[in-house]
Enzyme design. Structure first.
Site, PDB file in Angstrom:
ATOM      1  N   VAL A  55      12.178 -34.166 -11.137  1.00 37.93           N
ATOM      2  CA  VAL A  55      11.399 -34.552 -10.158  1.00 37.93           C
ATOM      3  C   VAL A  55      10.238 -33.761 -11.104  1.00 37.93           C
ATOM      4  CG1 VAL A  55      10.335 -32.262  -7.656  1.00 37.93           C
ATOM      5  CG2 VAL A  55      12.787 -33.582  -8.258  1.00 37.93           C
TER       6      VAL A  55
ATOM      7  N   TYR B 213      24.672 -21.390  -7.186  1.00 36.96           N
ATOM      8  CA  TYR B 213      23.549 -21.445  -7.152  1.00 36.96           C
ATOM      9  C   TYR B 213      22.694 -21.418  -5.856  1.00 36.96           C
ATOM     10  CZ  TYR B 213      20.435 -26.069  -6.584  1.00 36.96           C
ATOM     11  OH  TYR B 213      19.822 -27.168  -6.330  1.00 36.96           O
TER      12      TYR B 213
ATOM     13  N   LYS C 173      19.489 -19.601  -4.745  1.00 34.10           N
ATOM     14  CA  LYS C 173      18.309 -19.893  -4.249  1.00 34.10           C
ATOM     15  C   LYS C 173      18.046 -19.275  -2.940  1.00 34.10           C
ATOM     16  CE  LYS C 173      17.206 -23.695  -6.966  1.00 34.10           C
ATOM     17  NZ  LYS C 173      15.820 -24.564  -7.261  1.00 34.10           N
TER      18      LYS C 173
ATOM     19  N   ASN D  99      19.673 -34.523  -0.935  1.00 38.21           N
ATOM     20  CA  ASN D  99      20.494 -35.287  -2.559  1.00 38.21           C
ATOM     21  C   ASN D  99      18.744 -36.523  -2.872  1.00 38.21           C
ATOM     22  OD1 ASN D  99      22.823 -34.289  -1.701  1.00 38.21           O
ATOM     23  ND2 ASN D  99      23.004 -36.056  -0.292  1.00 38.21           N
TER      24      ASN D  99
ATOM     25  N   HIS E  40      25.368 -35.818  -9.411  1.00 36.31           N
ATOM     26  CA  HIS E  40      25.002 -35.894  -8.505  1.00 36.31           C
ATOM     27  C   HIS E  40      25.202 -37.723  -7.984  1.00 36.31           C
ATOM     28  CE1 HIS E  40      22.023 -33.096  -8.116  1.00 36.31           C
ATOM     29  NE2 HIS E  40      22.718 -32.781  -8.069  1.00 36.31           N
TER      30      HIS E  40
ATOM     31  N   ARG F 265      25.742 -40.081   3.882  1.00 40.47           N
ATOM     32  CA  ARG F 265      24.632 -38.885   2.939  1.00 40.47           C
ATOM     33  C   ARG F 265      22.725 -39.459   3.229  1.00 40.47           C
ATOM     34  NH1 ARG F 265      28.605 -36.690   3.593  1.00 40.47           N
ATOM     35  NH2 ARG F 265      29.562 -35.522   2.171  1.00 40.47           N
TER      36      ARG F 265
END
Ligand code: NDP
Length: 311
Positions: free
Chosen positions: A14, A133, A137, A162, A176, A205
């Site tokens: 990202v 995780y 978060k 995703n 992933h 998804r």
């Protein structure tokens, strides 16, 4: 002096989406191990000393697939809660008033109602496969909200679904769905051995191209100030088997694929709602269509393989 935005996790998938933006300072673990509080405070102190900082986009995280999240659940909890706590606190201590941090739709409760809406984030236990995780978060959301309430900081959290794109992690055990499919098909093309995929390919998804995230986060820094998280992913749904077909086409793979239904297919759907983002004025036509994003990602992968993360 023009105002700068600091991006943590700048070397990641990202973070690389910001590399052509102006006035961005990209940082990675090479600049500072964000789990180390002393180093984080020193990094932010020096950045604030030499630049006027408009805000921080906090992306750095230990990220992985189901197996990594399960096998290393303690490490996922420790690394993420330390990074998040250190970054938010250093921003506060250095009087940085705007911070946006990323959560993930996989931190929603296992039994949340669909579509996933932001008000449900703490309403039940996360899936047991990634609770380390997920709770780290969720605490990032709590921490942001607490500093907003006590110190009036504009600390916000955004929730992508995703993500996929160039610079992804192509580890077959830890990665992933999309990077795993790309790698399996590419390697099947080299070896002639058909790739094997889990389940029957029917689950749906949502997928968002990683380079779509940077402009959304800049938009939110300018337009969103709220104690509540906001979903930001592309909500079009695709079956896993259609993703496999599209990737096969982009990689020119015409061989067989095997669906092994001895393995679980996973939950049938996991749709999320982006009504809040749309009501804020974000145009959904800005999202890269899945086929285009897959095409760019496959082209990048072909050029870089085997020098990609996780291979
Ligand atoms: P990547 O794994 O691609 O990148 C992770 C980044 O975090 C890298 O820049 C890495 O630096 C940095 N980092 C990791 N550990 C440390 C550390 N101890 N100190 C300093 N920096 C560190 O992740 P993504 O780009 O995929 O994810 C970005 C954000 O988006 C994360 O917060 C993630 O939780 C969230 N997200 C991701 C999704 C996905 O599908 N990928 C889905 C939903 C949310 P270096 O390269 O130097 O190690």
């Amino acid at each position: 002096m023009s105002k700068k935005i600091i991006v943590t996790g700048g070397s990641g998938m990202v973070g690389q989406g910001f590399k052509d933006f102006d006035n961005i300072i990209l940082t990675s673990s090479a600049d500072c191990d964000l789990t180390n509080q002393v180093r984080v405070e020193s990094l932010f102190r020096s950045l604030v000393k030499y630049h006027e900082i408009e805000g921080v986009i906090h992306l750095a995280a230990k990220v992985g697939g189901v197996k990594g999240n399960t096998d290393y659940v303690g490490d996922y909890f420790y690394d993420n809660i330390m990074m998040n706590t250190n970054v938010l606190h250093a921003c506060h201590k250095n009087n940085i008033n705007n911070v946006i941090s990323l959560l993930s739709t996989c931190v929603y409760p296992e039994h949340a109602d669909f579509p996933l809406t932001e008000d449900q984030i703490h309403e039940g236990k996360p899936h047991k496969s990634n609770f380390g995780y997920a709770y780290s978060k969720r605490m990032l959301d709590v921490h942001s909200r607490a500093y907003r309430q006590q110190y009036n900081r504009n600390y916000i959290t955004a929730i992508p679904n995703n993500l996929y794109g160039p610079n992804d992690m192509f580890d077959l055990e830890n990665g992933h769905v999309i990077p795993s499919v790309i790698r399996k098909i590419w390697e099947a093309k080299q070896t002639g051995i058909p790739p094997i995929f889990w389940g029957d390919g029917t689950p749906l998804r949502e997928f968002t191209y990683s380079e779509d995230i940077a402009p959304i986060l800049i938009f939110l820094l300018e337009n969103y100030s709220s104690p509540h998280p906001i979903n930001i992913g592309n909500v079009n749904e695709y079956t896993i088997s259609s993703v496999v077909s599209k990737i096969s086409k982009h990689l020119d793979y015409n061989g067989d694929v095997v669906w092994d239904d001895n393995y679980p297919s996973g939950i049938f759907r996991k749709p999320s709602s982006i009504n809040k983002l749309v009501n804020l004025g974000w145009d959904i036509n800005n999202y890269t269509p899945l086929n285009d994003g897959l095409k760019s990602t496959c082209e990048w992968f072909k050029k870089e393989y085997p020098n990609v993360r996780g291979v």
